[in-house]
Design a protein around this motif. Structure first.
Motif, PDB file in Angstrom:
ATOM      1  N   UNK A 249       0.837  -1.203   0.000  1.00  0.00           N
ATOM      2  CA  UNK A 249       0.000   0.000   0.000  1.00  0.00           C
ATOM      3  C   UNK A 249       0.871   1.252   0.000  1.00  0.00           C
ATOM      4  N   UNK A 250       1.902   1.309   0.861  1.00  0.00           N
ATOM      5  CA  UNK A 250       2.790   2.478   0.912  1.00  0.00           C
ATOM      6  C   UNK A 250       3.493   2.690  -0.425  1.00  0.00           C
ATOM      7  N   UNK A 251       3.948   1.595  -1.059  1.00  0.00           N
ATOM      8  CA  UNK A 251       4.593   1.711  -2.372  1.00  0.00           C
ATOM      9  C   UNK A 251       3.631   2.273  -3.413  1.00  0.00           C
ATOM     10  N   UNK A 252       2.411   1.804  -3.389  1.00  0.00           N
ATOM     11  CA  UNK A 252       1.413   2.308  -4.333  1.00  0.00           C
ATOM     12  C   UNK A 252       1.100   3.777  -4.058  1.00  0.00           C
TER      13      UNK A 252
ATOM     14  N   UNK B 294       4.269  31.401  -8.576  1.00  0.00           N
ATOM     15  CA  UNK B 294       4.040  30.464  -7.485  1.00  0.00           C
ATOM     16  C   UNK B 294       4.166  29.039  -8.004  1.00  0.00           C
ATOM     17  N   UNK B 295       5.159  28.342  -7.506  1.00  0.00           N
ATOM     18  CA  UNK B 295       5.312  26.930  -7.805  1.00  0.00           C
ATOM     19  C   UNK B 295       5.094  26.164  -6.509  1.00  0.00           C
ATOM     20  N   UNK B 296       4.311  25.128  -6.577  1.00  0.00           N
ATOM     21  CA  UNK B 296       3.978  24.336  -5.403  1.00  0.00           C
ATOM     22  C   UNK B 296       5.009  23.234  -5.188  1.00  0.00           C
ATOM     23  N   UNK B 297       5.311  22.964  -3.916  1.00  0.00           N
ATOM     24  CA  UNK B 297       6.163  21.834  -3.557  1.00  0.00           C
ATOM     25  C   UNK B 297       5.269  20.600  -3.440  1.00  0.00           C
ATOM     26  N   UNK B 298       5.600  19.562  -4.193  1.00  0.00           N
ATOM     27  CA  UNK B 298       4.824  18.328  -4.151  1.00  0.00           C
ATOM     28  C   UNK B 298       5.755  17.155  -3.863  1.00  0.00           C
ATOM     29  N   UNK B 299       5.149  16.061  -3.443  1.00  0.00           N
ATOM     30  CA  UNK B 299       5.898  14.841  -3.132  1.00  0.00           C
ATOM     31  C   UNK B 299       5.373  13.737  -4.029  1.00  0.00           C
ATOM     32  N   UNK B 300       6.289  13.106  -4.777  1.00  0.00           N
ATOM     33  CA  UNK B 300       5.930  12.033  -5.695  1.00  0.00           C
ATOM     34  C   UNK B 300       7.087  11.043  -5.759  1.00  0.00           C
TER      35      UNK B 300
END
Length: 170
Positions: free
Chosen positions: A7-10, A148-154
């Motif tokens: 699940x965490x990997x997905x 404005x650029x957003x910080x995202x996590x991927x």
């Protein structure tokens, strides 16, 4: 591989905004980095925020009954790491410039947007608490002249997204 690991990997492939969520009150000042934040309703304006119940900051959020979601820009990667670290709460707030709105929870001066909230409900779900938060004030970024650029996590890494230029197709 365990079901939880799978699940965490997905979930690592679900792009999420990076936020610093803060609180202040009788239980003290605290903050943590969160990606589990989402809109629930615009009438009344409501967000949900998820937090691990084993976090040392969990009790103060429950006791203070207020929080601010500070949406981070691409220039805030360092701040995200600070609030995800093992630094003491007071030490975390020496990074960045802070003020308050209606609830007294810390608001990051140069956040893309900050949602100042009262926690109306707390629901335990597995290892986490889901905070249902009524938005009582909103502060938009005042960074003049900068896109404005957003910080995202991927995929377990930071990235930035946002329109940096516009192409005229005329």
């Amino acid at each position: 591989m365990s079901e939880a690991s799978s699940f965490r990997n997905a979930m690592s492939l679900l792009t999420t905004a990076v936020n610093v969520v803060t609180t202040a009150g009788d239980a003290g000042i605290h903050g943590f980095t969160a990606s589990a934040v989402c809109s629930v309703s615009d009438n009344p304006p409501t967000l949900l925020v998820c937090m691990n119940q084993s976090s040392r900051s969990h009790p103060p959020f429950v006791d203070n009954k207020v929080l601010t979601v500070n949406v981070l820009g691409a220039h805030h990667e360092h701040l995200s790491n600070v609030f995800a670290s093992k630094l003491e709460s007071d030490e975390r707030f020496t990074h960045g410039a802070w003020h308050t709105l209606a609830t007294g929870a810390p608001v990051l001066d140069d956040a893309l947007v900050s949602f100042d909230c009262e926690i109306e409900q707390v629901q335990a779900v597995g290892t986490h608490s889901v905070f249902m938060c009524r938005v009582v004030a909103i502060k938009h970024s005042e960074r003049a002249g900068e896109p404005d650029e957003s910080l995202v996590y991927f995929n377990r890494r930071y990235h930035s997204v946002g329109q940096v230029c516009q192409i005229d197709m005329a």
